[in-house]
Design a protein around this motif. Sequence first.
Motif, PDB file in Angstrom:
ATOM      1  N   ILE A 209       0.891  -5.975  -0.572  1.00 18.15           N
ATOM      2  CA  ILE A 209       0.016  -6.494  -1.623  1.00 18.15           C
ATOM      3  C   ILE A 209      -1.066  -7.325  -0.960  1.00 18.15           C
ATOM      4  O   ILE A 209      -0.773  -8.278  -0.224  1.00 18.15           O
ATOM      5  CB  ILE A 209       0.788  -7.349  -2.644  1.00 18.15           C
ATOM      6  N   LEU A 210      -2.323  -6.969  -1.204  1.00 21.22           N
ATOM      7  CA  LEU A 210      -3.466  -7.704  -0.687  1.00 21.22           C
ATOM      8  C   LEU A 210      -4.095  -8.482  -1.837  1.00 21.22           C
ATOM      9  O   LEU A 210      -4.368  -7.916  -2.902  1.00 21.22           O
ATOM     10  CB  LEU A 210      -4.522  -6.774  -0.089  1.00 21.22           C
ATOM     11  N   LEU A 211      -4.316  -9.760  -1.621  1.00 18.71           N
ATOM     12  CA  LEU A 211      -4.939 -10.602  -2.636  1.00 18.71           C
ATOM     13  C   LEU A 211      -6.374 -10.893  -2.228  1.00 18.71           C
ATOM     14  O   LEU A 211      -6.645 -11.265  -1.078  1.00 18.71           O
ATOM     15  CB  LEU A 211      -4.176 -11.915  -2.776  1.00 18.71           C
TER      16      LEU A 211
ATOM     17  N   LEU B 144       1.721 -15.130  -5.852  1.00 23.51           N
ATOM     18  CA  LEU B 144       2.013 -14.236  -4.739  1.00 23.51           C
ATOM     19  C   LEU B 144       2.702 -15.032  -3.647  1.00 23.51           C
ATOM     20  O   LEU B 144       2.136 -16.011  -3.143  1.00 23.51           O
ATOM     21  CB  LEU B 144       0.732 -13.592  -4.200  1.00 23.51           C
ATOM     22  N   ALA B 145       3.923 -14.624  -3.320  1.00 23.23           N
ATOM     23  CA  ALA B 145       4.716 -15.287  -2.277  1.00 23.23           C
ATOM     24  C   ALA B 145       4.808 -16.790  -2.528  1.00 23.23           C
ATOM     25  O   ALA B 145       4.692 -17.604  -1.607  1.00 23.23           O
ATOM     26  CB  ALA B 145       4.121 -15.002  -0.903  1.00 23.23           C
ATOM     27  N   GLY B 146       4.995 -17.160  -3.796  1.00 19.55           N
ATOM     28  CA  GLY B 146       5.197 -18.562  -4.139  1.00 19.55           C
ATOM     29  C   GLY B 146       3.940 -19.374  -4.346  1.00 19.55           C
ATOM     30  O   GLY B 146       4.005 -20.521  -4.788  1.00 19.55           O
TER      31      GLY B 146
ATOM     32  N   ASP C 134      -5.053 -13.357   0.880  1.00 20.82           N
ATOM     33  CA  ASP C 134      -3.655 -13.385   1.313  1.00 20.82           C
ATOM     34  C   ASP C 134      -3.134 -11.967   1.423  1.00 20.82           C
ATOM     35  O   ASP C 134      -3.769 -11.014   0.942  1.00 20.82           O
ATOM     36  CB  ASP C 134      -2.814 -14.191   0.319  1.00 20.82           C
ATOM     37  N   LEU C 135      -1.974 -11.812   2.055  1.00 18.60           N
ATOM     38  CA  LEU C 135      -1.357 -10.503   2.247  1.00 18.60           C
ATOM     39  C   LEU C 135       0.139 -10.699   2.355  1.00 18.60           C
ATOM     40  O   LEU C 135       0.607 -11.615   3.046  1.00 18.60           O
ATOM     41  CB  LEU C 135      -1.919  -9.840   3.509  1.00 18.60           C
TER      42      LEU C 135
END
Length: 333
Positions: free
Chosen positions: A314-316, A247-249, A328-329
Amino acid sequence: MPQQRKIPYHTVKVGYGIYIIEEIRKRINKEQPTETDIRRMLLKNTKPTMDAAVVMAKQMSRFCKTNKEFLLKAKEETLDKIAVALGLPLQQCTHFYERINQLYKRSTHYYTYLQKAEQYMLQFKMANDEIYFKQLLNYREEYGIKTMLITYPFGQLDSNLPASDFGAYTDIKTEVLFKELCSRMNATQYKLLTDNLVDRFFKKDIQKPDTWISIGLFGNKLSYGLLTMPPFNAVFKWLPEENKIMLAGKTYAANREKKQDYAVFARLQLARGKTIIIIGGIEGYGTEKLGEYVWRNWRKIYDVVFSEISDSVILLYKIAAGKIHQQDLVRFN
């Protein structure tokens, strides 16, 4: 940069409504002005047509009944029209929001409207919850919800098993909890599908402004199809052979020995109003725990999703030692 939305939308909208009805009460000098009172005021001050004044007076008198749900269910564009007819300094809900968001302090004049909005909304907590939940899902009665589970064709792989398809226990448990939540919130137009119908989504139903729920990550054809499409594939990737997601790298991996997993709650907005909700973990454990979290804490998810303006989010979540918390978000348009 997206505009910060620190206050839930419905609180802002109701606060704007209270700003309007307090001006109506002030001008007529009545706590509960009648339709006749309001119609006379409109005809005297703004000179609309009689028909327009009758319609608007009826709407205004309803909104002034703050022991009823009329203001809670009011449309933003209706409130804007009333503010224009009254010639108020703030004539759009967005302008009201901008004003209160510039100086969101207890000392500001407009903060009192938010306080009164919160007090008003407490009267209708269940109705309020229903509105919030349906907004989270972008639920519309005429289109409903379609929930898609991963299909495991056990009967096709082993002749000793029945020749039928099954879902994983963790996915099924998550779906049962989610369906119960939808029923509790009166989102009753609900269908359960298996992912052998995923072609229908990308071909026949791709233009419909409905809501699809995808339960599970690895193996779910709907989740896979969506997350290979831009712009989603730019921020989220999965590596099922390595039991990891990105997610986001950043890379996140499950660890069975430590009972650690990661799961995502995604709210993806496609063209033409179609909304996709993904609930899934790297492993079934993550899907199950996130499903339980959504069932108990969907309001917390709502507050995060609508804390800022964005098309998709996207919520992690990290699950460890039986506990779950947001890790994370990522927001994107």
